[in-house]
Each structure stands twice: as C-alpha cells, then as structure tokens.
Design a protein around this motif. Structure first.
Motif, PDB file in Angstrom:
ATOM      1  N   GLY A  10      -5.491   4.986  -3.325  1.00 36.56           N
ATOM      2  CA  GLY A  10      -4.468   4.089  -3.831  1.00 36.56           C
ATOM      3  C   GLY A  10      -3.403   3.655  -2.843  1.00 36.56           C
ATOM      4  O   GLY A  10      -2.495   2.920  -3.212  1.00 36.56           O
ATOM      5  N   THR A  12      -2.231   1.270  -0.170  1.00 37.21           N
ATOM      6  CA  THR A  12      -2.715  -0.006   0.351  1.00 37.21           C
ATOM      7  C   THR A  12      -1.769  -0.700   1.316  1.00 37.21           C
ATOM      8  O   THR A  12      -2.212  -1.546   2.078  1.00 37.21           O
ATOM      9  CB  THR A  12      -3.069  -0.983  -0.787  1.00 37.21           C
ATOM     10  N   CYS A  13      -0.488  -0.392   1.269  1.00 41.49           N
ATOM     11  CA  CYS A  13       0.394  -1.110   2.186  1.00 41.49           C
ATOM     12  C   CYS A  13       1.263  -0.166   3.004  1.00 41.49           C
ATOM     13  O   CYS A  13       1.212   1.042   2.849  1.00 41.49           O
ATOM     14  CB  CYS A  13       1.264  -2.121   1.431  1.00 41.49           C
ATOM     15  N   HIS A  15       4.337   0.452   2.839  1.00 42.19           N
ATOM     16  CA  HIS A  15       5.271   1.269   2.068  1.00 42.19           C
ATOM     17  C   HIS A  15       4.589   2.506   1.516  1.00 42.19           C
ATOM     18  O   HIS A  15       5.194   3.570   1.418  1.00 42.19           O
ATOM     19  CB  HIS A  15       5.901   0.450   0.938  1.00 42.19           C
ATOM     20  N   CYS A  16       3.336   2.347   1.135  1.00 43.18           N
ATOM     21  CA  CYS A  16       2.564   3.514   0.681  1.00 43.18           C
ATOM     22  C   CYS A  16       2.483   4.537   1.813  1.00 43.18           C
ATOM     23  O   CYS A  16       2.670   5.734   1.605  1.00 43.18           O
ATOM     24  CB  CYS A  16       1.137   3.120   0.314  1.00 43.18           C
ATOM     25  N   TYR A  65       0.022   8.872  -6.042  1.00 44.01           N
ATOM     26  CA  TYR A  65      -1.337   8.665  -5.516  1.00 44.01           C
ATOM     27  C   TYR A  65      -2.258   9.800  -5.936  1.00 44.01           C
ATOM     28  O   TYR A  65      -1.810  10.911  -6.176  1.00 44.01           O
ATOM     29  CB  TYR A  65      -1.299   8.532  -3.981  1.00 44.01           C
TER      30      TYR A  65
HETATM   31 MO1  9UX Z   1       2.718  -1.499  -1.372  1.00 41.65          MO
HETATM   32 MO2  9UX Z   1       1.776   0.983  -2.246  1.00 41.65          MO
HETATM   33  O1  9UX Z   1       3.428  -3.075  -2.208  1.00 41.65           O
HETATM   34  O2  9UX Z   1       1.650   1.861  -3.919  1.00 41.65           O
HETATM   35  S1  9UX Z   1       3.890   0.407  -1.940  1.00 41.65           S
HETATM   36  S2  9UX Z   1       0.805  -1.057  -2.404  1.00 41.65           S
END
Ligand code: 9UX
Length: 69
Positions: A10, A12-13, A15-16, A65
């Motif tokens: 989970g 993906t970006c 920030h994750c 996650y």
């Molecule tokens: Mo990014 Mo991660 O917009 O859960 S924070 S996908």
C-alpha cells in the motif's frame, strides 16, 4: 546489529515512504529504515536487543499499511 527486509503493501508515494521510515526511526533500537517503493518493502537495520520485529510491524501497521508476513 541485525538487518531485515519487511514486505509492506500500500505504499505508493513519497509521503508513504516518509511515514513508514519516520515511524520506524522513532523506535528505540532502529538504526536505519529505507523504503523501496518499487519493491514494496522496507529495509531496516536494528539492534535486536532493543527492538523486536513485531514492534516494527506494529509501527508500520499503525501508519495504515499492511505487512505481508
Ligand atoms: Mo501518498 Mo501514501 O498521496 O498512503 S501518502 S499514497
């Protein structure tokens, strides 16, 4: 010092990546945490006398996650 790759779903970006690395780094005994978004995992270096794998998994799950074990 121990090293382990934990599979995480989970992320993906960026920030994750920051959330997971930050949560792990806050744990006493975690020396480094490096998320690989393409591989869906995090590589952790830690002192096994200070932190358990289950507490690291919990820290990741607390960020929202899923951990594949
Ligand atoms: Mo990014 Mo991660 O917009 O859960 S924070 S996908």
């Amino acid at each position: 010092m121990a090293q382990k790759i934990i599979e995480v779903e989970g992320m993906t970006c960026g920030h994750c990546k920051s959330s997971v690395e930050g949560a792990l780094s806050e744990l006493e005994g975690v020396k480094s945490a490096d998320v690989n978004l393409d591989a869906n995992n995090v590589n952790v270096e830690y002192d096994e006398s200070k932190v358990t794998e289950s507490s690291m998994v919990e820290a990741i799950e607390d960020q929202g996650y899923d951990v594949r074990q």
